[in-house]
Every structure is written in structure tokens, then in C-alpha cells.
Write an enzyme that holds these catalytic residues in place. Structure first.
Site, PDB file in Angstrom:
ATOM      1  N   CYS A 115      93.650  85.618 102.024  1.00 42.36           N
ATOM      2  CA  CYS A 115      94.433  84.738 102.918  1.00 42.36           C
ATOM      3  C   CYS A 115      95.185  83.655 102.159  1.00 42.36           C
ATOM      4  O   CYS A 115      96.167  83.117 102.644  1.00 42.36           O
ATOM      5  CB  CYS A 115      93.522  84.106 103.963  1.00 42.36           C
ATOM      6  SG  CYS A 115      92.713  85.337 104.973  1.00 42.36           S
ATOM      7  N   HIS A 262      97.938  78.871 107.217  1.00 38.12           N
ATOM      8  CA  HIS A 262      97.600  80.293 107.297  1.00 38.12           C
ATOM      9  C   HIS A 262      97.039  80.551 108.696  1.00 38.12           C
ATOM     10  O   HIS A 262      96.204  79.792 109.181  1.00 38.12           O
ATOM     11  CB  HIS A 262      96.568  80.648 106.225  1.00 38.12           C
ATOM     12  CG  HIS A 262      95.822  81.901 106.539  1.00 38.12           C
ATOM     13  ND1 HIS A 262      96.470  83.100 106.750  1.00 38.12           N
ATOM     14  CD2 HIS A 262      94.503  82.147 106.717  1.00 38.12           C
ATOM     15  CE1 HIS A 262      95.570  84.022 107.032  1.00 38.12           C
ATOM     16  NE2 HIS A 262      94.370  83.471 107.025  1.00 38.12           N
ATOM     17  N   ASN A 292      95.884  87.633 112.610  1.00 36.75           N
ATOM     18  CA  ASN A 292      95.761  87.130 111.240  1.00 36.75           C
ATOM     19  C   ASN A 292      96.261  88.222 110.291  1.00 36.75           C
ATOM     20  O   ASN A 292      95.647  89.281 110.180  1.00 36.75           O
ATOM     21  CB  ASN A 292      94.279  86.794 110.988  1.00 36.75           C
ATOM     22  CG  ASN A 292      94.005  86.308 109.579  1.00 36.75           C
ATOM     23  OD1 ASN A 292      94.810  86.484 108.676  1.00 36.75           O
ATOM     24  ND2 ASN A 292      92.844  85.693 109.394  1.00 36.75           N
TER      25      ASN A 292
HETATM   26  O1  UT7 Z   1      91.659  84.376 107.506  1.00 36.35           O
HETATM   27  C1  UT7 Z   1      90.484  84.265 106.766  1.00 36.35           C
HETATM   28  C2  UT7 Z   1      89.644  83.207 107.295  1.00 36.35           C
HETATM   29  N1  UT7 Z   1      89.025  83.674 108.524  1.00 36.35           N
HETATM   30  C3  UT7 Z   1      88.670  82.777 109.406  1.00 36.35           C
HETATM   31  O2  UT7 Z   1      88.961  81.622 109.222  1.00 36.35           O
HETATM   32  C4  UT7 Z   1      87.867  83.231 110.600  1.00 36.35           C
HETATM   33  C5  UT7 Z   1      86.862  82.169 110.950  1.00 36.35           C
HETATM   34  N2  UT7 Z   1      85.982  82.519 112.039  1.00 36.35           N
HETATM   35  C6  UT7 Z   1      86.408  82.688 113.296  1.00 36.35           C
HETATM   36  O3  UT7 Z   1      87.579  82.633 113.564  1.00 36.35           O
HETATM   37  C7  UT7 Z   1      85.375  82.872 114.386  1.00 36.35           C
HETATM   38  O4  UT7 Z   1      84.092  82.701 113.842  1.00 36.35           O
HETATM   39  C8  UT7 Z   1      85.473  84.247 115.100  1.00 36.35           C
HETATM   40  C9  UT7 Z   1      86.732  84.312 115.934  1.00 36.35           C
HETATM   41  C10 UT7 Z   1      85.478  85.369 114.075  1.00 36.35           C
HETATM   42  C11 UT7 Z   1      84.276  84.469 116.019  1.00 36.35           C
HETATM   43  O5  UT7 Z   1      84.215  83.413 116.952  1.00 36.35           O
HETATM   44  P1  UT7 Z   1      82.857  82.642 117.200  1.00 36.35           P
HETATM   45  O6  UT7 Z   1      83.128  81.651 118.224  1.00 36.35           O
HETATM   46  O7  UT7 Z   1      82.349  82.153 115.878  1.00 36.35           O
HETATM   47  O8  UT7 Z   1      81.932  83.771 117.790  1.00 36.35           O
HETATM   48  P2  UT7 Z   1      80.545  84.349 117.232  1.00 36.35           P
HETATM   49  O9  UT7 Z   1      80.767  85.186 116.022  1.00 36.35           O
HETATM   50  O10 UT7 Z   1      79.544  83.238 117.139  1.00 36.35           O
HETATM   51  O11 UT7 Z   1      80.105  85.285 118.414  1.00 36.35           O
HETATM   52  C12 UT7 Z   1      79.784  84.765 119.710  1.00 36.35           C
HETATM   53  C13 UT7 Z   1      79.453  85.914 120.625  1.00 36.35           C
HETATM   54  C14 UT7 Z   1      78.441  86.896 120.058  1.00 36.35           C
HETATM   55  O12 UT7 Z   1      77.648  87.354 121.106  1.00 36.35           O
HETATM   56  P3  UT7 Z   1      76.196  86.710 121.394  1.00 36.35           P
HETATM   57  O13 UT7 Z   1      75.391  86.944 120.142  1.00 36.35           O
HETATM   58  O14 UT7 Z   1      76.433  85.257 121.662  1.00 36.35           O
HETATM   59  O15 UT7 Z   1      75.703  87.484 122.578  1.00 36.35           O
HETATM   60  C15 UT7 Z   1      79.288  88.031 119.543  1.00 36.35           C
HETATM   61  O16 UT7 Z   1      78.581  89.252 119.527  1.00 36.35           O
HETATM   62  O17 UT7 Z   1      80.642  86.693 120.878  1.00 36.35           O
HETATM   63  C16 UT7 Z   1      80.381  88.065 120.572  1.00 36.35           C
HETATM   64  N3  UT7 Z   1      81.609  88.659 120.065  1.00 36.35           N
HETATM   65  C17 UT7 Z   1      82.552  89.191 120.876  1.00 36.35           C
HETATM   66  N4  UT7 Z   1      82.619  89.322 122.210  1.00 36.35           N
HETATM   67  C18 UT7 Z   1      83.718  89.907 122.730  1.00 36.35           C
HETATM   68  C19 UT7 Z   1      82.042  88.759 118.782  1.00 36.35           C
HETATM   69  N5  UT7 Z   1      83.248  89.342 118.746  1.00 36.35           N
HETATM   70  C20 UT7 Z   1      83.575  89.621 120.028  1.00 36.35           C
HETATM   71  C21 UT7 Z   1      84.709  90.223 120.623  1.00 36.35           C
HETATM   72  N6  UT7 Z   1      84.737  90.343 121.969  1.00 36.35           N
HETATM   73  N7  UT7 Z   1      85.756  90.667 119.895  1.00 36.35           N
END
Ligand code: UT7
Length: 335
Positions: A115, A262, A292
């Protein structure tokens, strides 16, 4: 000493639009979750047979940038190609572009900084121009993520975020002091390499090994991201490296005309915007449309902002990136 200015910009994205609803038909996800957590509404994916690849998209963006720089491809003296998704394991995308554009035997260099790839690449280009070695350098960021993502529910935490596309810039020597690229600031922290990574196929995970192990969990040929850990690090590093760039030039946040972060996650951009007390007009985001696109995200956003007339002569433009490695960086530009 010379300075370098961005003399031409271009971008290309594949025509195939993939909406959040499209994804919810193939995995357990939904539009509300994706928009709320990332800001993304849709992204572009290469479609098999549409003639695109990482290098081909790079060429399409590069041709526009070169034309807008008002030079010919034969004026380019170095190609720098940033990607984490090259057409081939080796050689890199730079030489592929050189071949496709029928360019002279100029050097071609690939940058592997994910990135942060575009910020690293323009920093490298800037150094070559400042030393007087080259006058015109073509910098490309291009990614073809879609073919390598886990499109099942298992991969939803990663695969809904990433999109395909390319952006390019021509950097040209200038002798106008105080204009062009004022400074670039680069960092990395290898201790967190595995937190956002794709382990194989590679020399650590050769194909026969992957097949023999046939792992059911944590499959090493799909990207892995520790989302929350990456998010927490991203917001801190974005702010640090923007501050570092401003301080190095005796500037403050109120001097920024346009911040192009980014496009990792709209929530990250909004967090940074708030920290620096910037208005909506001072930050450009297009993650809503493209997701992204890793090394391509900044040059695509920069080109779009410029095309919309949001970047004017004399403006202070700040580019900032954070991503896998971890790597991060900023560029402070007086347009
Ligand atoms: O470009 C390189 C740098 N990358 C970044 O900066 C990315 C940084 N991270 C993020 O943007 C976020 O962490 C994400 C968008 C990837 C994820 O968001 P989050 O708010 O951190 O969600 P999470 O991973 O804590 O997941 C929350 C819940 C989980 O379910 P439970 O365990 O609470 O039941 C996941 O299984 O959301 C679930 N989940 C989804 N649900 C529906 C994860 N992905 C999805 C999805 N659709 N696509």
C-alpha cells in the site's frame, strides 16, 4: 539542486463493476456491513478475457500520464513499477511495461512496498531527479487483486476490501525552488510482516508443499490480514508520518490544501481528517467506488482529484500511505 514535479497523471480501472450486493451472492456478507466498516460501495474487478493484467492496466494509465506531461515515451529515462500483484513471479512489471510500450533500453525497477508502494516509488524517483541523473521518470502503481482473493465466506474479511486498477505519474526535473516534491518520508517495521501478508506460493511455501499439506485453515495462498491490528497501527502511523512531513517543511495542518490518503478504509481517512482538523474539501476519498487498490490507490485518487480541478497551482498536496510490511510514508508536494 534540482527538484521534481509531477508533470502528468493518468489512471485506468477495469470496466467490470462489482457491488457489495454482488459479493453478498457468493459469500456471507452484506452491503450494510461493508459500507459501515469500510465505506466501500463497489470496486472494479478484471474479468477473464477483458484483456487486462497488472502490467497492461499500468500501460493504459502510463500512456495517459505521458501524454499529459507533454512528452513522448522516448523521453522517459527510468520506469518504476509498484505492485504486490505482478503478472509473473519474475521478472517484474517494469520490464513488461517497457516491452508493451516499445520503450528504449532504459532501466526498469520494481518496488515491493504494497500500500505504500506509490509513495516509496515517487520517493525513489525524486532522489534520481534531485541528483541530476534523470529528467523524466515514469512511476506506476498497479494491482490485480481480484483473481487471488478468497471469494468464499472464509475470506470475507479481506476480499470485500480490495479492487483492481492502475495509476501513473510522470516526474520531471524542475529548477523552481520551493515547488514540486518538497520532501518524502519513509518507514517500515518488519516485526509486523505477517499481520498483512500473502505467504505462498513462495520460497517459504512452494506449490508442492501447499498441496501436500492441504491445510484447511489459514491457507497460505490467500492473503491474510489481522484487520483490527492493522487498523490500529494505520491510524497512528498515518498521523505520525503526515506530521513528520509537515514539520520538515515548517508547515502546519492548516496549510494543507489536499490530503490524498492511501484508500485503505474510509474510517481510517476520516479518523486522520479529524485529527488534523481538515474539512471535507481538504481530503480526497474515492474508496467508495474502487475499494482498496493498494499501490494504485494514491495515483488513481490523485489523478481523479486533479481531473476534477481540486488541485491547483501552488496548492500544498500531502500524500500518505500505510500498509503491509508494515510500511508507511508521506510526500509533501507544492503543486
Ligand atoms: O491497505 C492496507 C491497510 N489495510 C487496512 O488498513 C485495513 C485495516 N482494517 C480494517 O479496515 C478493518 O479491520 C476491516 C474492515 C478489515 C474489518 O473491520 P472490523 O470492524 O475490524 O471488523 P472485524 O474484523 O473485527 O470483524 C467484526 C465481525 C466479525 O464477526 P464476529 O466475530 O463479531 O461475529 C467478522 O467475522 O464482522 C465479521 N465480518 C464480516 N461480516 C460481514 C468480517 N468481514 C465481514 C464481511 N461481511 N465482509
Amino acid at each position: 539542486m534540482y527538484t521534481s514535479k509531477i508533470s502528468g497523471l493518468g489512471y485506468y480501472v477495469p470496466e467490470n463493476v462489482v457491488t457489495n450486493d454482488d459479493l453478498s451472492k457468493i459469500m456471507d456478507t452484506n452491503d450494510a456491513w461493508i459500507q459501515e466498516r469500510t465505506g466501500i460501495k463497489e470496486r472494479r474487478h478484471i474479468k477473464k478475457g477483458d484483456g487486462n493484467s497488472t502490467s497492461i492496466m499500468g500501460v493504459k494509465a502510463a500512456k495517459i500520464a505521458i501524454e499529459r506531461a507533454n512528452i513522448s515515451k522516448d523521453d522517459i529515462e527510468l520506469i518504476i513499477f509498484a505492485t504486490l500483484s505482478p503478472d509473473m513471479y519474475f521478472p517484474g512489471g517494469g520490464v513488461r511495461v517497457q516491452e508493451m510500450m516499445d520503450m528504449k533500453t532504459i532501466p526498469a525497477l520494481d518496488v515491493r512496498n504494497q500500500c505504500s508502494g506509490f509513495v516509496y516509488a515517487i520517493s525513489v524517483a525524486d532522489q534520481f531527479i534531485k541528483t541530476g541523473m534523470y529528467k523524466n521518470i515514469l512511476v506506476i502503481g498497479s494491482e490485480n487483486h481480484s483473481g487471488g482473493l478468497d471469494m468464499s465466506t472464509r475470506g470475507r474479511g479481506v476480499s470485500v476490501i480490495f479492487g483492481d486498477g492502475a495509476g501513473a505519474a510522470v516526474l520531471t526535473r524542475s529548477d523552481k525552488e520551493g515547488k514540486g516534491i518538497l520532501s518524502t518520508h519513509l518507514h517500515s517495521e518488519g516485526a509486523h510482516a505477517k499481520e498483512l501478508s500473502l505467504e505462498g506460493p513462495s520460497t517459504e511455501h512452494w506449490v508442492p508443499e501447499i498441496i501436500a499439506e492441504n491445510p484447511q485453515e489459514n491457507i497460505p495462498y490467500y492473503p491474510y490480514m489481522n484487520g483490527q491490528f492493522v487498523f490500529k497501527n494505520a491510524v497512528v502511523r498515518f498521523s505520525e508520518v503526515i506530521n513528520e512531513g509537515l514539520q520538515a517543511n515548517n508547515l502546519s495542518a492548516s496549510d494543507i490544501n489536499m490530503l490524498i490518503p492511501h484508500q485503505a478504509n474510509l474510517r481510517i481517512s476520516q479518523f486522520v481528517q479529524k485529527q488534523f482538523k481538515l474539512s471535507n474539501d481538504q481530503v480526497y476519498n474515492n474508496i467508495q467506488k474502487y475499494g482498496n487498490t493498494t499501490a494504485a490507490s494514491i495515483p488513481i485518487a490523485l489523478t481523479e482529484a486533479w481531473e476534477k480541478g481540486k488541485i491547483k497551482e501552488g496548492d500544498l498536496i500531502v500524500l500518505a500511505a500505510f500498509g503491509s510490511g508494515f510500511t508507511w510514508g508521506s510526500a509533501i508536494i507544492r503543486w
